[in-house]
Write an enzyme that holds these catalytic residues in place. Structure first.
Site, PDB file in Angstrom:
ATOM      1  N   CYS A   1     -19.212  31.956 -10.743  1.00 48.65           N
ATOM      2  CA  CYS A   1     -18.626  30.603 -10.667  1.00 48.65           C
ATOM      3  C   CYS A   1     -17.707  30.541 -10.459  1.00 48.65           C
ATOM      4  O   CYS A   1     -16.318  30.236 -10.429  1.00 48.65           O
ATOM      5  CB  CYS A   1     -18.620  29.278 -11.138  1.00 48.65           C
ATOM      6  SG  CYS A   1     -20.751  29.622 -11.493  1.00 48.65           S
TER       7      CYS A   1
ATOM      8  N   SER B   1     -33.249  23.188 -13.008  1.00 49.62           N
ATOM      9  CA  SER B   1     -32.857  23.175 -11.569  1.00 49.62           C
ATOM     10  C   SER B   1     -33.640  23.774 -11.071  1.00 49.62           C
ATOM     11  O   SER B   1     -33.994  25.203 -11.564  1.00 49.62           O
ATOM     12  CB  SER B   1     -31.304  24.379 -11.723  1.00 49.62           C
ATOM     13  OG  SER B   1     -30.949  24.957 -10.205  1.00 49.62           O
TER      14      SER B   1
END
Lengths: 136, 412
Positions: free
Chosen positions: B336, B210
């Site tokens: 999350c 990422s």
């Protein structure tokens, strides 16, 4: 999550933190919630000879909304009779603090805490009456 | 004076959430800028210098990224981020080999995007084994060995966990996978640029990276896809056939260039930065332990990236603690799942009791974290943990010697 100014005020400056003597006859103690669920409230009321709640204390393990809800109800019950205190609704708490939908359960728990403290107080009074009756 | 002071506003809280995202390094921004304006060509245009110039930028970045993980530049493809890379790696391999194989092995502590990809594949007939983890967050290699069957196509195990920062034994996992002739995919979003990675030494066939976790731009990531022996994938996105046909679409040149530069800086500074962060991590832990009792670090402390601490502050609920420490930006449980009231599934998988999982904070240290910030954070944490413990009925009971487990709590 964004919270109302009232909620933040109760979280930052909680009213009536502490404990009363739970073995005292004029003190009712409610302990509700569960550690595994992330909320536990202990609410105590002290009832005067005139039948009015003269003191209330709380301790809470939980999120900011849970702390604010319990702080608020200690303020609300003071000076009320136990019958009056019993009519406090979770919706009133949620409305006053503008609780977000996912935090409504905190106000439900606060209502349960009042009810549990009152029930404990009533049990003590009933027991006292019984002992007195038996003695007479 | 550090580079972060150029981008940090003074009224902002101290940022201690480097596993969620990282600020972009100003050095990265600098190399990106020309590609937004005058070097604007389509890197896939072959007929003029605008295209060639953009292509050169992209290919340099591919090389920089390949070097970070010991790969050949032809084996790196750009994606929109680690979520896409994880989807493409697992789904792509599963779909390609589905006539012969239908089994996937992963772990219960993977990122949601790996778990959800696996769930979707289960719905279309694949079988998935979710390996448990040990108390320290690491997998049991024997359990992995036993889970692999002749129907297994891929083993997907994250390099570093996003909540607890533990490093899985990649080399050993790779050896087992190679021996059993199954592909090894690793989600290295939290590992790349922080710990040494070598796709050859570790026998890694697919690796997700990422951009925004390594001080690069958001909206870009990469997938390493081994060429020898070749790993085949069914693409998720089809079209012009860019990126060896694995991922169609015009490449975002500035983002690619930024990711490449971010990778090069990470590689160059890795050793020194790891040592510096280790000192900060130790300083924070020492500071907290000196002033607080009953705090527990979740996950293995040794096999862990130095930029992570996940701590349970017993008897203090995590969200209320976060509300108190207004000068610090951290996360509780999993970022999350912060909309849900369930405690972190990662901590639960380690066997952390629910009541302790509710008291956890994830503290992420990174490139721009200073000693002074760590000291400020310790002071603020200590102050608020003490304040909240003073109002915690559970703390009171613990002080009175009451065993909290002995009480019959009503579930609600």
């Amino acid at each position: 999550m964004t919270y109302s100014a009232k909620l933040i005020d109760h979280y930052e400056n909680p009213r009536n933190i502490g404990s009363l003597d739970k073995s005292s006859e004029d003190v009712g103690t409610g302990l509700v919630g569960a550690p595994a669920c992330g909320d536990v409230m202990k609410l105590q009321i002290k009832v005067g000879a005139d039948g009015l709640i003269e003191d209330a204390k709380f301790k809470t393990f939980g999120c900011g909304s849970a702390i604010a809800s319990s702080s608020l109800v200690t303020e609300w019950v003071k000076g009320k009779t136990i019958d009056e205190a019993e009519t406090i609704k979770n919706t009133d708490i949620a409305k006053h603090l503008a609780l977000p939908p996912v935090k409504i359960h905190c106000s439900v728990l606060a209502e349960d805490a009042i009810k549990a403290a009152i029930a404990d107080y009533r049990t003590k009074i009933a027991k006292k009456d019984e002992t007195r009756d038996a003695a007479e | 004076m550090n580079a972060f002071s150029q981008i940090r506003r003074n009224d902002q809280p101290i940022y201690l959430d480097y596993q969620a995202t990282t600020p972009m390094d100003p050095r990265v921004l600098e190399v990106m800028l020309p590609y937004f304006t005058y070097k604007f060509g389509n890197p896939h245009s072959r007929s003029h210098s605008y295209g060639w110039e953009a292509e050169a930028g992209v290919e340099k970045a591919r090389g920089q990224l390949a070097k970070l993980i010991g790969a050949d530049e032809k084996e790196v493809i750009f994606t929109s981020g680690a979520t896409e890379s994880n989807n493409l790696a697992i789904r792509g391999v599963a779909e390609f080999y589905k006539d012969r194989k239908n089994h996937i092995v992963t772990t219960v502590t993977e990122h949601k995007c790996v778990l959800d990809t696996c769930r979707h594949l289960e719905q279309s007939g694949f079988e998935v084994t979710y390996l448990p983890v040990q108390k320290n967050g690491l997998i049991d290699l024997e359990a992995l060995r036993n889970a692999i069957t002749d129907k297994t196509v891929v083993v997907s195990i994250m390099a570093v966990n996003n909540e607890i920062g533990v490093i899985q034994p990649l080399e050993e996992i790779g050896r087992i996978c190679r021996e059993k002739k199954v592909f090894f995919h690793t989600d290295a979003a939290q590992a790349a640029g922080k710990i040494p990675l070598d796709v050859e030494a570790m026998n890694i066939d697919l690796m997700s990276i990422s951009g925004h976790k390594i001080y690069g731009p958001k909206g870009i990531g990469a997938l390493y896809v081994r060429r020898k022996p070749r790993v085949r994938l069914v693409p998720l996105i089809v079209g012009g056939g860019q990126e060896r046909g694995f991922r169609s679409g015009t490449l975002p040149t500035p983002l690619c260039v930024g990711l490449g530069e971010a990778a090069e800086i990470c590689l160059k500074e890795m050793d020194g930065e790891a040592k510096r962060l280790k000192k900060l991590q130790e300083r924070m832990l020492k500071g907290l332990n000196a002033k607080l009792t009953e705090i527990v670090v979740n996950g293995d402390l040794e096999h862990r990236i130095p930029g992570n601490l996940n701590i349970s502050f017993a008897y203090v609920e995590g969200e209320s603690l976060m509300m108190g420490i207004k000068g610090l930006s951290v996360s509780s449980g999993s970022a999350c799942t912060s909309a849900s009231l369930e405690p972190s599934y990662v901590l639960r998988a380690l066997g952390v009791e629910e009541e302790m999982a509710h008291t956890s904070l994830r503290i992420g240290l990174g490139r721009f974290t200073t000693e002074h910030e760590v000291d400020t954070a310790v002071d603020e944490l200590v102050r608020h943990v003490n304040k909240l413990r003073a109002m915690s009925p559970l703390w009171e009971m613990a002080q009175e010697g009451i065993d909290i487990k002995s009480i019959e709590w009503a579930a609600h």
